[in-house]
Design an enzyme around this catalytic site. Structure first.
Site, mmCIF file in Angstrom:
data_model
loop_
_atom_site.group_PDB
_atom_site.id
_atom_site.type_symbol
_atom_site.label_atom_id
_atom_site.label_comp_id
_atom_site.label_asym_id
_atom_site.label_seq_id
_atom_site.Cartn_x
_atom_site.Cartn_y
_atom_site.Cartn_z
ATOM 1 N N LYS A 42 0.835 -1.215 0.000
ATOM 2 C CA LYS A 42 0.000 0.000 0.000
ATOM 3 C C LYS A 42 0.866 1.259 0.000
ATOM 4 O O LYS A 42 0.599 2.197 -0.737
ATOM 5 C CB LYS A 42 -0.922 0.033 1.237
ATOM 6 C CG LYS A 42 -1.895 -1.111 1.355
ATOM 7 C CD LYS A 42 -2.878 -0.899 2.502
ATOM 8 C CE LYS A 42 -2.234 -0.815 3.860
ATOM 9 N NZ LYS A 42 -1.579 -2.049 4.316
ATOM 10 N N ARG A 117 -9.309 0.745 8.424
ATOM 11 C CA ARG A 117 -8.968 -0.658 8.649
ATOM 12 C C ARG A 117 -10.092 -1.382 9.361
ATOM 13 O O ARG A 117 -9.974 -2.583 9.628
ATOM 14 C CB ARG A 117 -7.708 -0.742 9.494
ATOM 15 C CG ARG A 117 -6.409 -0.904 8.703
ATOM 16 C CD ARG A 117 -5.297 -0.841 9.714
ATOM 17 N NE ARG A 117 -4.081 -1.471 9.365
ATOM 18 C CZ ARG A 117 -2.999 -0.830 8.945
ATOM 19 N NH1 ARG A 117 -3.052 0.458 8.690
ATOM 20 N NH2 ARG A 117 -1.879 -1.483 8.769
ATOM 21 N N ARG A 156 11.559 -7.488 5.112
ATOM 22 C CA ARG A 156 11.461 -6.085 4.684
ATOM 23 C C ARG A 156 12.474 -5.180 5.393
ATOM 24 O O ARG A 156 12.592 -5.207 6.611
ATOM 25 C CB ARG A 156 10.037 -5.602 4.980
ATOM 26 C CG ARG A 156 9.764 -4.180 4.566
ATOM 27 C CD ARG A 156 8.290 -3.918 4.469
ATOM 28 N NE ARG A 156 7.661 -3.676 5.759
ATOM 29 C CZ ARG A 156 6.416 -3.195 5.888
ATOM 30 N NH1 ARG A 156 5.698 -2.936 4.805
ATOM 31 N NH2 ARG A 156 5.890 -3.007 7.078
ATOM 32 N N ARG A 190 11.407 -2.270 10.587
ATOM 33 C CA ARG A 190 10.427 -1.690 11.496
ATOM 34 C C ARG A 190 10.288 -2.575 12.726
ATOM 35 O O ARG A 190 10.315 -3.796 12.620
ATOM 36 C CB ARG A 190 9.071 -1.598 10.791
ATOM 37 C CG ARG A 190 8.885 -0.269 10.081
ATOM 38 C CD ARG A 190 7.646 -0.223 9.286
ATOM 39 N NE ARG A 190 6.448 -0.691 9.961
ATOM 40 C CZ ARG A 190 5.228 -0.582 9.463
ATOM 41 N NH1 ARG A 190 5.062 -0.009 8.297
ATOM 42 N NH2 ARG A 190 4.179 -1.034 10.108
ATOM 43 N N ARG A 201 -0.016 -9.106 14.014
ATOM 44 C CA ARG A 201 -0.644 -8.091 13.150
ATOM 45 C C ARG A 201 -1.604 -8.734 12.174
ATOM 46 O O ARG A 201 -2.712 -8.243 11.962
ATOM 47 C CB ARG A 201 0.431 -7.316 12.373
ATOM 48 C CG ARG A 201 1.082 -6.226 13.197
ATOM 49 C CD ARG A 201 2.405 -5.847 12.606
ATOM 50 N NE ARG A 201 2.315 -5.000 11.438
ATOM 51 C CZ ARG A 201 3.327 -4.835 10.582
ATOM 52 N NH1 ARG A 201 4.458 -5.480 10.758
ATOM 53 N NH2 ARG A 201 3.185 -4.025 9.557
HETATM 54 P P1 AMP Z 1 1.079 0.407 9.039
HETATM 55 O O1 AMP Z 1 2.316 1.246 8.910
HETATM 56 O O2 AMP Z 1 -0.030 0.862 8.149
HETATM 57 O O3 AMP Z 1 1.361 -1.072 8.912
HETATM 58 O O4 AMP Z 1 0.526 0.632 10.536
HETATM 59 C C1 AMP Z 1 1.362 0.362 11.648
HETATM 60 C C2 AMP Z 1 0.493 0.234 12.900
HETATM 61 O O5 AMP Z 1 -0.215 1.471 13.147
HETATM 62 C C3 AMP Z 1 -0.592 -0.835 12.828
HETATM 63 O O6 AMP Z 1 -0.079 -2.128 13.128
HETATM 64 C C4 AMP Z 1 -1.573 -0.316 13.888
HETATM 65 O O7 AMP Z 1 -1.081 -0.563 15.200
HETATM 66 C C5 AMP Z 1 -1.522 1.196 13.658
HETATM 67 N N1 AMP Z 1 -2.510 1.637 12.652
HETATM 68 C C6 AMP Z 1 -2.249 2.138 11.414
HETATM 69 N N2 AMP Z 1 -3.385 2.460 10.780
HETATM 70 C C7 AMP Z 1 -4.402 2.128 11.605
HETATM 71 C C8 AMP Z 1 -5.818 2.197 11.502
HETATM 72 N N3 AMP Z 1 -6.436 2.671 10.393
HETATM 73 N N4 AMP Z 1 -6.551 1.780 12.569
HETATM 74 C C9 AMP Z 1 -5.964 1.337 13.685
HETATM 75 N N5 AMP Z 1 -4.636 1.213 13.837
HETATM 76 C C10 AMP Z 1 -3.835 1.616 12.820
#
Ligand code: AMP
Length: 251
Positions: A42, A117, A156, A190, A201
């Site tokens: 994404k 999400r 990654r 990360r 996750r």
């Molecule tokens: P990402 O970088 O998109 O993988 O997001 C990293 C972390 O941020 C996720 O594992 C969640 O803990 C939190 N997070 C990101 N976007 C959301 C969302 N829309 N709703 C809830 N938690 C989020």
């Protein structure tokens, strides 16, 4: 993790008119969302689309990481969820995104990456857009199997430069180990790409994501794209899907 995903990319969209309208109002606000599991691509694709469409890339994960680095109240509250791979509560997440969308650079819209999400987040976004006289242009769904998501996340490495170039130890290694080919910055993993957090996750985040996929499919807004081909092919498919959605918006 098995490949038991059940994304719903096949429902027919209800499309027909030629302009995006709510009632009689026309809106210049273009908002697209990117849906897909962690590691589906994404972020990479949203950056390409952002450049191609001239819309800011708004990534909820980046906003949380910035908030945590700055130690803001949002960051402090989000950290406990983030660290264990759980979703941050909807209310906090929706508030953060709404504040971001109210910034001047998002006046003409945004590519939302990683939001919504959950279905409550999707409903909140619909309400936000309705209050601004518009509706979502489309939900781009990058379809990648769960086994492939695990493989991608565990290998990654990401550069620390602003472009956040993404590498993979096997698929796409950098020329010099640990260094970004483009900006020479150090690569790092990360914290939430650690093996046990990856499993957490996916287990916590995929079921609500499939509900979001269904939510948009039912409204004729889902734009599904196969996500296991080359990144450039995924980009082309996404741009074609957007073109189609603009030509035939949902009535
Ligand atoms: P990402 O970088 O998109 O993988 O997001 C990293 C972390 O941020 C996720 O594992 C969640 O803990 C939190 N997070 C990101 N976007 C959301 C969302 N829309 N709703 C809830 N938690 C989020």
């Amino acid at each position: 993790m098995t490949g038991a995903r059940r994304g719903n990319g096949s429902r027919p969209a209800r499309r027909g008119q030629s302009t995006t309208t709510v009632g009689d109002e026309r809106s210049a606000l273009r908002v697209l969302v990117m849906v897909g599991g962690p590691g589906a691509g994404k972020g990479t694709q949203a950056r390409y689309l952002s450049a191609a469409l001239g819309l800011p890339h708004v990534a909820s994960g980046d906003l949380f990481r910035d908030a945590m680095a700055e130690g803001t109240p949002t960051g402090l509250e989000a950290k406990a969820y983030y660290d264990r791979g759980a979703l941050v509560p909807d209310e906090l997440t929706v508030r953060m995104i709404a504040e971001r969308l109210d910034q001047p650079d998002a006046a003409s819209g945004a590519i939302l990456d990683g939001f919504p999400r959950t279905v409550p987040q999707a409903r909140a976004l619909d309400g936000f857009l309705l209050r601004r006289g518009t509706r979502l242009e489309g939900a781009l769904y990058i379809d990648v199997s769960e086994d492939e998501l695990v493989r991608r996340l565990s290998g990654r490495w990401i550069c620390s430069g602003p472009a956040q170039h993404v590498y993979h130890v096997v698929n796409h290694p950098p020329e010099r180990p640990g260094i970004c080919d483009f900006d020479g910055t150090e690569l790092s993993q990360r914290a939430d790409d650690a093996a046990d957090t990856i499993v957490a996750r996916l287990e916590k985040q995929l079921p609500p994501m499939y509900e979001v996929v269904d939510y948009y499919a039912e409204r004729g807004l889902l734009l599904p794209v196969a996500g296991e081909t080359r990144a450039s092919e995924v980009t082309d498919a996404l741009l074609r899907a957007i073109e189609h959605a603009v030509a035939e918006p949902v009535t």
